[in-house]
Enzyme design. Structure first.
Site, PDB file in Angstrom:
ATOM      1  N   GLU A  49      -9.568   7.381  -9.596  1.00  0.00           N
ATOM      2  CA  GLU A  49      -9.329   6.725 -11.119  1.00  0.00           C
ATOM      3  C   GLU A  49     -10.480   6.008 -11.422  1.00  0.00           C
ATOM      4  OE1 GLU A  49      -7.209   6.847  -8.689  1.00  0.00           O
ATOM      5  OE2 GLU A  49      -5.169   7.905  -9.564  1.00  0.00           O
TER       6      GLU A  49
ATOM      7  N   LYS B  85       8.032   6.872 -17.958  1.00  0.00           N
ATOM      8  CA  LYS B  85       8.146   8.266 -17.721  1.00  0.00           C
ATOM      9  C   LYS B  85       9.282   8.835 -18.871  1.00  0.00           C
ATOM     10  CE  LYS B  85       8.470  11.514 -14.083  1.00  0.00           C
ATOM     11  NZ  LYS B  85       8.546  11.783 -12.530  1.00  0.00           N
TER      12      LYS B  85
ATOM     13  N   PHE C 274       9.461   2.618  -7.011  1.00  0.00           N
ATOM     14  CA  PHE C 274       8.226   3.443  -6.439  1.00  0.00           C
ATOM     15  C   PHE C 274       6.957   3.453  -7.504  1.00  0.00           C
ATOM     16  CE2 PHE C 274       6.091   7.620  -5.687  1.00  0.00           C
ATOM     17  CZ  PHE C 274       5.558   7.320  -4.439  1.00  0.00           C
ATOM     18  N   GLN C 275       5.872   3.187  -6.996  1.00  0.00           N
ATOM     19  CA  GLN C 275       4.496   3.113  -7.863  1.00  0.00           C
ATOM     20  C   GLN C 275       4.955   2.160  -8.916  1.00  0.00           C
ATOM     21  OE1 GLN C 275       3.230   7.276  -7.782  1.00  0.00           O
ATOM     22  NE2 GLN C 275       2.244   6.762  -5.760  1.00  0.00           N
TER      23      GLN C 275
ATOM     24  N   MET D   6     -30.625  -6.021  -3.356  1.00  0.00           N
ATOM     25  CA  MET D   6     -30.545  -7.348  -4.214  1.00  0.00           C
ATOM     26  C   MET D   6     -30.026  -8.395  -3.570  1.00  0.00           C
ATOM     27  SD  MET D   6     -31.479  -8.433  -6.945  1.00  0.00           S
ATOM     28  CE  MET D   6     -31.801  -7.558  -8.569  1.00  0.00           C
TER      29      MET D   6
END
Ligand SMILES: Cc1cc2nc3c(=O)[nH]c(=O)nc-3n(C[C@H](O)[C@H](O)[C@H](O)COP(=O)(O)OP(=O)(O)OC[C@H]3O[C@@H](n4cnc5c(N)ncnc54)[C@H](O)[C@@H]3O)c2cc1C
Ligand SMILES: Cc1ncc(C[n+]2csc(CCOP(=O)(O)OP(=O)(O)O)c2C)c(N)n1
Ligand SMILES: [Mg+2]
Length: 572
Positions: free
Chosen positions: A53, A165, A115-116, A481
């Site tokens: 993602e 959802k 969940f999630q 760097m």
């Protein structure tokens, strides 16, 4: 009749995207966003499946930076949404218009550690311009329409829409007109009063050592032509921030290059001597100012910025013009008169020491002898000469700074880089997004051996989408760097910066790219020519000097004139 017009919230998501004119979105599916993925059907919107993602978010960002349009990213709840965090923060820091749509657990489970489940609007509150939690299907269209309006109006930025959802699954009628945004109207910038413009013109007229400091806002506002006319008519030299590069043609005699921590020496010195600083669409980042109290000490300051909150935030200004830069410049143009800047321009020429204004690293600012491998600056010059019209998407580190110093950015949106957040791993996915925005353009990633390992999984997305993007990895064997800072400011300790890497050629080939390694100038030139000749994407690993440092560099806590130069060069 109502039932026949009803559709699911998920189907409304796609219809809204289509009506907003979205052609491509970048995403990754999962449970809580599954209804929306199920409803994708034969949508005209092309969905690009990223491999992470974060990659999808940088793709949307690269698309937005290359096109000026809103980039869109789609992800599931919980880990999908939290993987967007770095990408959203990157976009927020650099004012990139983006809409992120995330799935959320069903409404009645909110707050139950389902969940999630993650409180995504909570997590992203400080790194989005605005965000929404949508619980009902009828609120989806208003939220999405408002998100697009907010993302691109005023100062652009990312907006997140989190949709439960059950809202995606439930039926409702789409009322497109009724969903028209109103909130964004508050973001329409105020018109700068005539009196303030008159005062600005008087300050310009009275100045003898004026300098324009053009920032990213020049590009975001579409003000590059207006800036060109303004600078030419008044005869005022133009310095740029890193993100302003491309906003003024690099080959123009009035252009001084980019300034700040790693900017052109004479540009930094000129800013410190100027009697008037015209700050156009830039926000005085600490990489730009050095210690703020010491910045441009002799200059009166006029700041044009669309975001009121930026004016006076870091640097006190004498005149604030809170509005859209293009509009402000166009309104001033008719009454703008030439300033007698010839002596000032001649003085800046002296500061330059007669060398090429297009690249401060050109002779006579020779670079240190290369210890081993290719000189990174030579590699970048060779790339620039081979592909002067390309879009460059850079990662973060030494290679990013050398790229900005060496290459001539002549048109807007041809340098895409993460400035404010400085996000390693940005370049490869951002280049994928940029390729969708500019399919006909030649696009090159310039990355370090560290940063390319942060999102290298997106090589597969590049291949699956059949995109021609070339990748230049400058392998110096270090987190260069950071190694440089340790070398210069921390007794050369070299803690946690020595970087083992996979065989980048084999890695790229495993994903299906062509790949080659270059150790000499001749190999570099041949590899670049081959990459440009090949229709499939190609990676070139350039083995570069591990010891090179980026110069000049303003030390921590320093002033612009405290630049440290290459140690083996005559001091100036
Ligand atoms: C390793 C590293 C080193 C760096 N070194 C340097 C350096 O030496 N020099 C340097 O310059 N940067 C450097 N940077 C980048 C730096 O951190 C900032 O990202 C950069 O200076 C910001 O430039 P900006 O203010 O022009 O753009 P932004 O941060 O994008 O700000 C844009 C400004 O424009 C305004 N704006 C937007 N739209 C409009 C409009 N329509 N009209 C008017 N105003 C508008 C915004 O409100 C905002 O204030 C470095 C970054 C990294 C990672
Ligand atoms: C995600 C992230 N983590 C850490 C950093 C700090 N950081 C800035 S530059 C840099 C080194 C980059 O190394 P490399 O990609 O090899 O580029 P080089 O500097 O060697 O050209 C690091 C670790 C960062 N900018 N971003
Ligand atoms: Mg490196």
């Amino acid at each position: 009749m109502g039932r026949t017009l009803e559709q699911t919230g998920a189907s409304i998501v796609w219809e809204c995207l289509e009506r907003e004119g979205v052609e491509v979105i970048f995403g990754y599916p999962g449970g809580a966003i599954l209804p929306t993925y199920t409803a994708m059907g034969d949508s005209t919107v092309h969905h690009v499946l990223a491999r992470h993602e974060q990659g999808a978010c940088h793709m949307a960002d690269g698309y937005a930076r290359a096109s000026g349009r809103v980039g869109v990213v789609l992800a599931t709840s919980g880990p999908g949404a939290t993987n967007l965090v770095t990408g959203l923060a990157t976009a927020m820091m650099d004012s990139v218009p983006m809409v992120a749509i995330t799935g959320q657990v069903v409404g009645k489970l909110l707050g139950s550690d389902a969940f999630q489940e993650v409180d995504v609007t909570g997590v992203t509150l400080p790194i989005t311009k605005h965000n929404y939690l949508v619980l009902r299907p009828e609120d989806i269209a208003p939220a999405i329409r408002e998100a697009f309006a907010l993302a691109k109006s005023g100062r652009p930025g990312p907006v997140l829409v989190d949709i439960t959802k059950d809202a995606q699954n439930a039926l409702t009628e789409l009322d497109w007109e009724g969903a028209a945004p109103t909130r964004h109207l508050r973001h329409v910038p105020p018109e700068v009063p005539d009196a303030d413009l008159a005062q600005a013109l008087a300050m310009i007229k009275a100045s003898r050592r004026p300098i324009i400091l053009a920032g990213h806002g020049t590009i975001l506002s579409g003000a590059t032509a207006a800036l060109f006319d303004f600078a030419e008519k008044a005869g005022i030299p133009v310095a740029s921030t890193l993100l302003g590069l491309g906003g003024f043609p690099a080959h123009h005699p009035l252009f001084l290059g980019f300034m700040g921590m790693h900017g052109s020496p004479w540009t930094n010195l000129a800013i410190q001597e100027a009697d008037l600083l015209l700050a156009f669409g830039m926000r005085f980042d600490d990489r730009v100012t050095g210690t703020p109290a010491t910045f441009a000490p002799h200059a009166k300051k006029i700041h044009v910025d669309i975001d009121r909150a930026e004016i006076g935030k870091i640097i006190p200004v004498d005149l604030a013009l809170n509005g859209d830069l293009k509009r402000v410049l166009n309104r001033m143009q008719p009454d703008l008169a030439a300033v007698p800047t010839e002596p000032w321009l001649a003085h800046i020429e002296e500061l330059k020491g007669g060398h090429n204004h297009e690249s401060h690293l050109a002779d006579p600012w020779p670079i240190a002898p290369v210890t081993e491998g290719l000189g990174p600056i030579d590699v970048l010059r060779t790339l620039q000469n081979a592909a002067p019209e390309a879009i460059w998407v850079t990662d973060v580190g030494q290679h990013q700074m050398w790229q900005a110093q060496v290459m001539r950015h002549t048109t807007p949106r041809t340098l895409i880089t993460s400035g404010g957040l400085g996000t390693m791993g940005f370049a490869l996915p951002a280049a994928i997004g940029a390729k969708f925005a500019r399919p006909d353009a030649e696009i090159w990633v310039v990355a370090g051996d560290g940063g390319i390992q942060m999102n290298s999984q997106e090589f597969m997305t590049l291949l699956q989408e059949g995109l021609k993007v070339n990748v230049a990895v400058l392998n110096n064997g270090y987190l260069g760097m950071v190694r440089q800072w340790q070398t210069l400011f921390h007794d050369d300790l070299r803690n946690a910066v020595t970087l083992a890497s996979p065989d980048f050629v084999l890695l790229a080939e495993a994903y299906g790219l062509k790949a080659v390694r270059a150790r000499t100038q001749a190999e570099a030139e041949a590899a670049i020519a081959k990459a440009r000749d090949t229709s499939s994407p190609m990676l070139i690993e350039f083995i570069v000097d591990p010891e090179a440092c980026v110069y000049p560099i303003i030390p921590p806590g320093g002033r612009l004139e405290d630049m440290i130069h290459e140690p083996n060069l005559p001091s100036r």
